[in-house]
Design a protein around this motif. Sequence first.
Motif, mmCIF file in Angstrom:
data_model
loop_
_atom_site.group_PDB
_atom_site.id
_atom_site.type_symbol
_atom_site.label_atom_id
_atom_site.label_comp_id
_atom_site.label_asym_id
_atom_site.label_seq_id
_atom_site.Cartn_x
_atom_site.Cartn_y
_atom_site.Cartn_z
ATOM 1 N N SER A 222 41.793 38.473 31.005
ATOM 2 C CA SER A 222 42.975 38.433 31.852
ATOM 3 C C SER A 222 43.004 36.962 32.696
ATOM 4 N N GLU A 223 41.282 36.906 33.319
ATOM 5 C CA GLU A 223 40.617 35.172 33.726
ATOM 6 C C GLU A 223 40.650 34.477 33.274
ATOM 7 N N HIS A 229 43.139 36.442 25.935
ATOM 8 C CA HIS A 229 44.079 35.878 26.924
ATOM 9 C C HIS A 229 45.472 34.645 26.423
ATOM 10 N N LEU A 232 47.829 37.275 24.865
ATOM 11 C CA LEU A 232 48.510 38.192 25.450
ATOM 12 C C LEU A 232 50.069 37.528 24.917
ATOM 13 N N ARG A 233 50.787 36.813 25.336
ATOM 14 C CA ARG A 233 51.845 36.644 25.878
ATOM 15 C C ARG A 233 52.902 36.822 24.279
ATOM 16 N N GLU A 270 42.279 44.547 31.301
ATOM 17 C CA GLU A 270 42.964 43.645 31.242
ATOM 18 C C GLU A 270 45.063 43.553 31.449
ATOM 19 N N ARG A 273 45.885 43.936 34.831
ATOM 20 C CA ARG A 273 45.900 42.596 35.091
ATOM 21 C C ARG A 273 46.511 41.426 34.914
ATOM 22 N N TYR A 274 47.047 41.680 33.221
ATOM 23 C CA TYR A 274 47.752 40.046 32.874
ATOM 24 C C TYR A 274 49.373 40.491 32.966
ATOM 25 N N ASP A 275 49.957 41.637 33.284
ATOM 26 C CA ASP A 275 51.227 41.493 33.020
ATOM 27 C C ASP A 275 51.451 43.087 33.583
#
Length: 363
Positions: A222-223, A229, A232-233, A270, A273-275
């Motif tokens: 996520s970072e 990362h 992930l969208r 992860e 943290r991302y969404d």
Amino acid sequence: MKFVDETTIEVVAGKGGNGVASFRREKFIPFGGPDGGDGGRGGSIHAVADRNINTLIDFRYARLHRAKNGENGRGSDQYGAAAADITLRVPVGTIVYDYETGEQLFDLNQDGQKVTLAQGGQGGMGNLHFKSSTNRAPRQFTMGQEGEQRKLRLELKVLADVGLLGMPNAGKSTLISKISNAKPKIADYPFTTLHPNLGVVRTSPSHSFVVADIPGLIEGASEGAGLGHLFLRHLARTRILLHLVDVSSLDPDADPVEQAVQDAHSILEELRRYDTELYNKPRWLVLNKLDMLGDPADAQARFCQAMNWDGPVFTISALTGAGTQDLVWKLQDWLDEQRRLEEEAINPKPDPRFDRAPQDDTP
């Protein structure tokens, strides 16, 4: 072909043609009057979603798209020709943002959907429009309007019903190749998958669903760590996630179940943290490579207890195909039920209590 899921373009619509001030001058017609025509409309720029395209690679190398200007008006009541429009074909699932403000302008999530990215300018008016009983020889005319100009960011989120989630080498590519028509690259090293793969799973002539496989996630994804990362969208539009866990271990000194639990917790962290919306999506647990363990049932029980998992869990071998058919049928049933509920929410059934025919009170 290289996969591109984000790019920036600039669109410039055409300027409208100018109107003209002109007067009819012919022998034996002393009072011909005004005959200046209008200018033509400038070309507009549109975007249309095309299911036959799956990447934004074309726009990585063609950043500027400029439509032509409309023609100026002429005398003898001649109007200028309008300029041709430009249509950009983009993949289904493309989202268009304003580059400067970050505002979402369009979401092209249906095949054939068409939107206008930049509107062409209107043509100016000739002096033909300004004649009146008190102004018989008008010399007024107007200039054509400028076309719209925008800088846009295009972002692709693939459309899929099911998303595969897991660490590198968890067996996601093997699974999607086993249950669908996708042919991803498969190898025994991490990060074999470098871009999302889509596969159509057909359970009957009239029933199917789409599965998306993204590059494996690692701790810190996520970072920006690893490749996952970046993609992930693409899981944001899915209805359900399959969390694929490899319960075998290449480390002979490590407990495979304990290692799998640590990997699973890393993936979930992860996602969170991302969404948070992505984290809260329906998620099924799929334990892969159980055929490599001596006692699969014991490993499954220990894993679910260590994860404190009380949701649906499936045990499969993506390599041999064991257990995959049951997983596919359960997914199809679940997706059909979700679609039915969505259809009822959009078109609720009428209450039978209020669907009675009116009574005839005529004596």
